[in-house]
Design a protein around this motif. Structure first.
Motif, PDB file in Angstrom:
ATOM      1  N   ILE A 228     -12.480  20.047   6.009  1.00  0.00           N
ATOM      2  CA  ILE A 228     -11.548  19.363   5.114  1.00  0.00           C
ATOM      3  C   ILE A 228     -10.703  20.378   4.345  1.00  0.00           C
ATOM      4  CG2 ILE A 228     -11.380  17.930   3.032  1.00  0.00           C
ATOM      5  CD1 ILE A 228     -13.828  16.397   3.972  1.00  0.00           C
ATOM      6  N   LEU A 229     -11.361  21.412   3.813  1.00  0.00           N
ATOM      7  CA  LEU A 229     -10.644  22.414   3.032  1.00  0.00           C
ATOM      8  C   LEU A 229      -9.617  23.161   3.888  1.00  0.00           C
ATOM      9  CD1 LEU A 229     -13.608  23.791   0.890  1.00  0.00           C
ATOM     10  CD2 LEU A 229     -11.647  22.482   0.055  1.00  0.00           C
ATOM     11  N   ARG A 230      -9.999  23.519   5.099  1.00  0.00           N
ATOM     12  CA  ARG A 230      -9.081  24.254   5.974  1.00  0.00           C
ATOM     13  C   ARG A 230      -7.914  23.356   6.409  1.00  0.00           C
ATOM     14  NH1 ARG A 230     -10.874  29.160   6.722  1.00  0.00           N
ATOM     15  NH2 ARG A 230     -13.105  29.645   6.698  1.00  0.00           N
ATOM     16  N   PHE A 257     -16.297  28.540  -3.401  1.00  0.00           N
ATOM     17  CA  PHE A 257     -15.942  29.928  -3.055  1.00  0.00           C
ATOM     18  C   PHE A 257     -14.864  29.957  -1.974  1.00  0.00           C
ATOM     19  CE2 PHE A 257     -16.792  33.862  -0.556  1.00  0.00           C
ATOM     20  CZ  PHE A 257     -16.434  34.777  -1.543  1.00  0.00           C
ATOM     21  N   LEU A 258     -15.010  29.071  -0.956  1.00  0.00           N
ATOM     22  CA  LEU A 258     -14.000  29.007   0.109  1.00  0.00           C
ATOM     23  C   LEU A 258     -12.650  28.573  -0.457  1.00  0.00           C
ATOM     24  CD1 LEU A 258     -13.057  29.075   3.045  1.00  0.00           C
ATOM     25  CD2 LEU A 258     -14.002  26.766   3.331  1.00  0.00           C
ATOM     26  N   ALA A 259     -12.680  27.544  -1.326  1.00  0.00           N
ATOM     27  CA  ALA A 259     -11.424  27.076  -1.936  1.00  0.00           C
ATOM     28  C   ALA A 259     -10.762  28.193  -2.741  1.00  0.00           C
ATOM     29  CB  ALA A 259     -11.698  25.866  -2.819  1.00  0.00           C
ATOM     30  N   GLU A 260     -11.588  28.995  -3.407  1.00  0.00           N
ATOM     31  CA  GLU A 260     -11.060  30.121  -4.176  1.00  0.00           C
ATOM     32  C   GLU A 260     -10.460  31.174  -3.256  1.00  0.00           C
ATOM     33  OE1 GLU A 260     -12.527  32.538  -8.093  1.00  0.00           O
ATOM     34  OE2 GLU A 260     -13.996  32.267  -6.478  1.00  0.00           O
ATOM     35  N   TYR A 268      -4.811  23.305  -6.398  1.00  0.00           N
ATOM     36  CA  TYR A 268      -4.575  22.179  -5.488  1.00  0.00           C
ATOM     37  C   TYR A 268      -5.871  21.442  -5.137  1.00  0.00           C
ATOM     38  CZ  TYR A 268      -0.187  24.678  -4.744  1.00  0.00           C
ATOM     39  OH  TYR A 268       1.009  25.329  -4.924  1.00  0.00           O
ATOM     40  N   VAL A 269      -7.000  22.123  -5.302  1.00  0.00           N
ATOM     41  CA  VAL A 269      -8.312  21.550  -4.969  1.00  0.00           C
ATOM     42  C   VAL A 269      -9.175  21.546  -6.218  1.00  0.00           C
ATOM     43  CG1 VAL A 269     -10.431  21.876  -3.645  1.00  0.00           C
ATOM     44  CG2 VAL A 269      -8.210  22.245  -2.546  1.00  0.00           C
ATOM     45  N   PHE A 270      -9.763  20.389  -6.515  1.00  0.00           N
ATOM     46  CA  PHE A 270     -10.543  20.225  -7.736  1.00  0.00           C
ATOM     47  C   PHE A 270     -11.905  19.612  -7.407  1.00  0.00           C
ATOM     48  CE2 PHE A 270      -6.052  19.981  -8.627  1.00  0.00           C
ATOM     49  CZ  PHE A 270      -5.892  20.852  -9.691  1.00  0.00           C
ATOM     50  N   PHE A 271     -12.970  20.291  -7.818  1.00  0.00           N
ATOM     51  CA  PHE A 271     -14.332  19.798  -7.616  1.00  0.00           C
ATOM     52  C   PHE A 271     -14.808  19.110  -8.888  1.00  0.00           C
ATOM     53  CE2 PHE A 271     -13.883  23.139  -4.486  1.00  0.00           C
ATOM     54  CZ  PHE A 271     -14.580  22.656  -3.388  1.00  0.00           C
TER      55      PHE A 271
END
Length: 312
Positions: A228-230, A257-260, A268-271
């Motif tokens: 999803i992140l990729r 860590f991957l999102a970072e 753009y990505v929020f957990f």
């Protein structure tokens, strides 16, 4: 009491508890729905994660009684064997106490046959009470590593006996029912989808100002959150920057860590982490599109919840 109202004893292998409030929460929602028409008594036994004596929690809400029993964590070379004996003894004691106080149930309902199905077989043998199974476990496939065919022979044998002695199998999807018939044993099954609380999951006009994709899960490897992140990172390249991704339920720092690493985290990505069920509903209402990217699924609650919020 209505003549149509039944006393049903639910034996659960997964159930929300103080150590994991999301463990089998979909089973709890099934119980709450069933309690609208029947008297439901749930029994769930779990080894404590704290070094303390045995204890129990009782919750009574209308026609639903939830009995969660904890036992002291076992230590030493025989801990695994002692755990099994203690689990069985406490489960059986709770069943006998229920029968003493309430009389025989009209039906025993097993949620996830491994291992509470063994207790249902014992009840059937002693009291002649039939049991039905609702299976939620996604092990009946050749996609994942942790599958039915990879279980030890004694586990597969016992699971097969639990299914064969059941009066009926219930699954949340046709796929799961057919898979059990193919991999375990022929058995008639009925599909009853997972339930959604439509007081919380309803469409709302209010949305985030930025077009928002949302993913909700426990983010175990099965859910393929890395994919999803990729994919979202690629979408940013193709669609411009006026999109964002919200992920709810994260338990794995590898994803943050991957999102970072991708330069996406908190931009753009929020957990959101693990949040209350009502907050899941609110996040879905504010979002525009739901994403699920699992390697395989049965009938995940989040799809029904997203659709009830009007999300494609």
């Amino acid at each position: 009491m209505s003549s149509n109202r039944k006393k049903i004893l639910w034996l659960a292998s997964w159930y929300p508890n103080k150590y994991d409030p999301f463990d089998g929460d979909f089973i709890q929602r099934h119980a709450r729905a069933a309690a609208m028409n029947h008297d439901i008594h749930v029994i769930f036994v779990k080894e404590s994660e704290a070094d303390r004596t045995d204890e129990a929690e009782w919750t009574i809400t209308g026609s639903l009684t939830e009995q969660v029993i904890y036992f002291k964590k076992k230590k030493g070379p025989l801990a695994r064997l002692q755990k099994q004996f203690t689990w069985r003894a406490l489960f059986w004691e709770a069943i006998e106490t229920y029968i003493t106080r309430n009389g025989l149930p009209d039906l025993v309902h097993v949620h996830v046959p491994w291992k509470s199905g063994t207790m249902a077989m014992a009840v059937k043998k002693k009291y002649g009470i039939n049991y039905v199974i609702t299976e939620h476990w996604g092990i009946y496939n050749n996609v994942l590593d942790n599958t039915y065919n990879n279980k030890p022979v004694p586990t597969r044998f016992l699971l097969k006996q639990i299914f064969k002695n059941a009066s009926q199998l219930i699954t949340p999807s046709t796929y799961l029912g057919l898979a059990i018939n193919k991999m375990v044993t022929p058995i008639d099954f009925t599909v009853i989808p997972n339930v959604v609380d439509t007081s919380l999951f309803v469409p709302e006009k209010e949305k985030y100002s930025t077009f928002t994709f949302i993913h909700v899960s426990n983010m175990v490897p099965l859910k393929n959150v890395t994919g999803i992140l990729r994919a979202f990172n690629k979408a940013l390249e193709l669609c411009g920057e006026n999109i964002q991704l919200i992920l709810v339920g994260n338990r794995n720092n590898d994803f943050t860590f991957l999102a970072e690493q991708l330069g996406l985290l908190n931009k753009y990505v929020f957990f959101k982490g693990e949040v209350a069920y009502s907050e899941v509903g609110r996040e879905m209402q504010l979002s525009h599109c739901f994403i699920l990217n699992s390697y395989m699924e049965n009938s995940p609650c989040v799809i029904g919840e997203a659709l009830c919020c009007g999300l494609p």
